[in-house]
Write a protein that holds these residues in place. Structure first.
Motif, PDB file in Angstrom:
ATOM      1  N   ASP A 178       0.839  -1.194   0.000  1.00  0.00           N
ATOM      2  CA  ASP A 178       0.000   0.000   0.000  1.00  0.00           C
ATOM      3  C   ASP A 178       0.879   1.251   0.000  1.00  0.00           C
ATOM      4  OD1 ASP A 178      -1.802   2.042   0.458  1.00  0.00           O
ATOM      5  OD2 ASP A 178      -2.784   1.097   2.170  1.00  0.00           O
ATOM      6  N   VAL A 180       0.038   4.206   0.697  1.00  0.00           N
ATOM      7  CA  VAL A 180      -0.295   5.037   1.853  1.00  0.00           C
ATOM      8  C   VAL A 180       0.517   4.592   3.064  1.00  0.00           C
ATOM      9  CG1 VAL A 180      -2.123   5.723   3.453  1.00  0.00           C
ATOM     10  CG2 VAL A 180      -2.587   5.602   0.987  1.00  0.00           C
ATOM     11  N   ARG A 237      -6.120   9.730   6.557  1.00  0.00           N
ATOM     12  CA  ARG A 237      -6.247   8.409   5.926  1.00  0.00           C
ATOM     13  C   ARG A 237      -7.596   8.267   5.217  1.00  0.00           C
ATOM     14  NH1 ARG A 237      -2.886   4.105   6.999  1.00  0.00           N
ATOM     15  NH2 ARG A 237      -1.190   4.443   8.514  1.00  0.00           N
ATOM     16  N   LEU A 240      -7.425  10.137   1.943  1.00  0.00           N
ATOM     17  CA  LEU A 240      -6.620   9.413   0.962  1.00  0.00           C
ATOM     18  C   LEU A 240      -7.375   8.221   0.388  1.00  0.00           C
ATOM     19  CD1 LEU A 240      -3.210   9.498   2.864  1.00  0.00           C
ATOM     20  CD2 LEU A 240      -3.754  10.743   0.755  1.00  0.00           C
ATOM     21  N   HIS A 243      -9.807   9.419  -2.198  1.00  0.00           N
ATOM     22  CA  HIS A 243      -9.239  10.093  -3.373  1.00  0.00           C
ATOM     23  C   HIS A 243      -7.967   9.371  -3.846  1.00  0.00           C
ATOM     24  CE1 HIS A 243     -11.524  13.189  -1.144  1.00  0.00           C
ATOM     25  NE2 HIS A 243     -11.843  13.649  -2.344  1.00  0.00           N
ATOM     26  N   PRO A 244      -8.080   8.093  -4.231  1.00  0.00           N
ATOM     27  CA  PRO A 244      -6.870   7.349  -4.637  1.00  0.00           C
ATOM     28  C   PRO A 244      -6.164   7.965  -5.842  1.00  0.00           C
ATOM     29  CG  PRO A 244      -8.864   6.136  -5.220  1.00  0.00           C
ATOM     30  CD  PRO A 244      -9.295   7.263  -4.337  1.00  0.00           C
ATOM     31  N   ARG A 246      -5.655  11.029  -6.376  1.00  0.00           N
ATOM     32  CA  ARG A 246      -4.963  12.262  -6.010  1.00  0.00           C
ATOM     33  C   ARG A 246      -3.846  12.023  -4.983  1.00  0.00           C
ATOM     34  NH1 ARG A 246      -9.625  16.370  -4.353  1.00  0.00           N
ATOM     35  NH2 ARG A 246      -7.808  17.777  -4.153  1.00  0.00           N
ATOM     36  N   GLN A 247      -3.672  10.780  -4.583  1.00  0.00           N
ATOM     37  CA  GLN A 247      -2.679  10.471  -3.551  1.00  0.00           C
ATOM     38  C   GLN A 247      -1.276  10.873  -3.972  1.00  0.00           C
ATOM     39  OE1 GLN A 247      -2.871   6.326  -2.550  1.00  0.00           O
ATOM     40  NE2 GLN A 247      -4.961   6.425  -1.750  1.00  0.00           N
ATOM     41  N   ARG A 248      -0.865  10.415  -5.150  1.00  0.00           N
ATOM     42  CA  ARG A 248       0.522  10.621  -5.548  1.00  0.00           C
ATOM     43  C   ARG A 248       0.867  12.099  -5.662  1.00  0.00           C
ATOM     44  NH1 ARG A 248       4.373   9.194  -3.946  1.00  0.00           N
ATOM     45  NH2 ARG A 248       3.558   7.082  -4.077  1.00  0.00           N
ATOM     46  N   PHE A 251       1.270  13.399  -2.119  1.00  0.00           N
ATOM     47  CA  PHE A 251       2.511  12.909  -1.503  1.00  0.00           C
ATOM     48  C   PHE A 251       3.733  13.659  -2.052  1.00  0.00           C
ATOM     49  CE2 PHE A 251       0.604   8.395  -0.820  1.00  0.00           C
ATOM     50  CZ  PHE A 251      -0.138   8.879   0.244  1.00  0.00           C
TER      51      PHE A 251
END
Length: 369
Positions: A178, A180, A237, A240, A243-244, A246-248, A251
């Protein structure tokens, strides 16, 4: 600027219930560092050499025999840290947050299920200081990349590394399922890995890219995605997870990238080895500003609005770690422990606090006004 104000142990709220036994155990673990002159004195002037006598006495004391409180009262004088800043609503001059050791599943090799690596430092990453730092590089950078010609430059940031800069060089320590979890391990600076072969492995901080740390919770608050109350670990969490896609991008706005070293899990009851080179003790170890503070020193921390175990947080703790976001003389990150429950507690700690440092009497005379 900071001032030290002399106090009596009777002035410290709930001092008799400050868990002196746990604090003495933590202090003893760092005693050898004082005795071997391995502790650097921070710029606040809390002289490491002054703690040698107390360190030696702690090795003869037994933390569980009921004498822990008297040990601290015999060997130290309390000095309140009073920074030149506005105090909090209850007169508290500092601020505490929390951190923990994540415990996650990992693989020693990349597989379809485990695709997100934790890296060891590349050999071209080197420490820099005010003498070796190249002209024009931000003074906050403590690491740089040595080019083939020998000159130093900024190491590429998180975005470049996550895009594959280091892939294929054999620097991967382990792979996670993962992204995250991988990101939060970077934030915490350590983790305990449950490997797919049934073994356990610890990873701890080894180095960083050098770029400044940016808190993604603050970014989400500033952009209106979360309220300040929602921006604890659970809230971040949840955002995140929702909104998978937009995670990168989020980060990558934290340009700081952490590199790790491997360590055995010698004692699961203790935490990872902190920057002071001793294992951390849950609710007895804190991370401090490594430039200002002196490792191994006891602090009494009182946070009237922070409740752990159903009562206000008033505990004796020992400075044994550091962190990129821990800046200032009255600022600490409380090590809560390992695993998910510890993480939930740590993620909610964002409180004003009063800091009192315990120092030998002779040192107190030179520091206190």
């Amino acid at each position: 600027m900071v001032a030290f104000r002399r106090r009596r142990f009777a002035d410290l709220p709930d001092w008799p219930a400050a868990d002196h036994t746990l604090a003495l155990a933590a202090f003893r673990r760092g005693a050898g560092q004082f005795l071997s002159n391995a502790v650097r004195t921070g710029t606040l002037g809390i002289d490491a050499a002054a703690f040698r006598a107390a360190a030696e006495a702690s090795l003869a004391a037994q933390p569980g025999d009921g004498t822990a409180q008297s040990f601290f009262e015999q060997h130290f004088v309390p000095l309140q840290i009073v920074p030149d800043t506005v105090a909090g609503p209850d007169g508290e001059h500092g601020f505490v947050t929390g951190y923990y050791e994540p415990v996650v599943d990992a693989s020693p090799v990349e597989t379809p299920d485990f695709r997100f690596p934790l890296y060891a430092p590349p050999p071209e990453l080197v420490k820099v200081d005010d003498v070796s730092r190249p002209p024009g590089m931000d003074p906050s950078f403590r690491f740089a990349r040595r080019k083939a010609c020998g000159l130093l430059e900024e190491h590429p940031d998180r975005a470049a590394i996550e895009a594959g800069l280091l892939r294929g060089r054999g620097l991967e320590i382990a792979w996670l399922a993962d992204p995250v979890e991988a990101f939060f391990i970077h934030i915490q600076g350590s983790a305990r890995l449950r490997m797919t072969d049934g073994s356990q492995l610890r990873v701890g901080f080894a180095a960083k890219s050098g770029h400044p740390f940016t808190a993604i919770g603050r970014l989400l608050v500033d952009s209106g995605e979360l309220t300040l109350a929602e921006a604890d670990m659970d809230g971040i969490r949840a955002w995140l997870a929702a909104h998978p896609d937009r995670q990168r991008a989020l980060f990558d706005r934290n340009r700081s990238f952490i590199f790790f070293r491997e360590a055995a899990v010698d004692d699961p009851a203790l935490g990872p080895v902190g920057a002071a080179q001793v294992p951390l003790t849950a609710l007895a170890s804190i991370a401090v500003d490594r430039e200002l503070a002196t490792f191994g020193v006891p602090y009494f921390i009182a946070a009237s609005q922070l409740a752990i175990d159903g009562r206000p947080f008033r505990r004796l703790m020992v400075a044994q770690d550091t962190g990129s976001a821990i800046l200032g003389p009255a600022r600490a990150d409380i090590y809560v422990g390992s695993g998910l429950e510890a993480g939930k507690i740590a993620g909610r700690i964002r409180h004003a606090a009063d800091f009192t440092v315990l120092v030998p009497a002779a040192l107190a005379e030179s520091l206190a006004r």
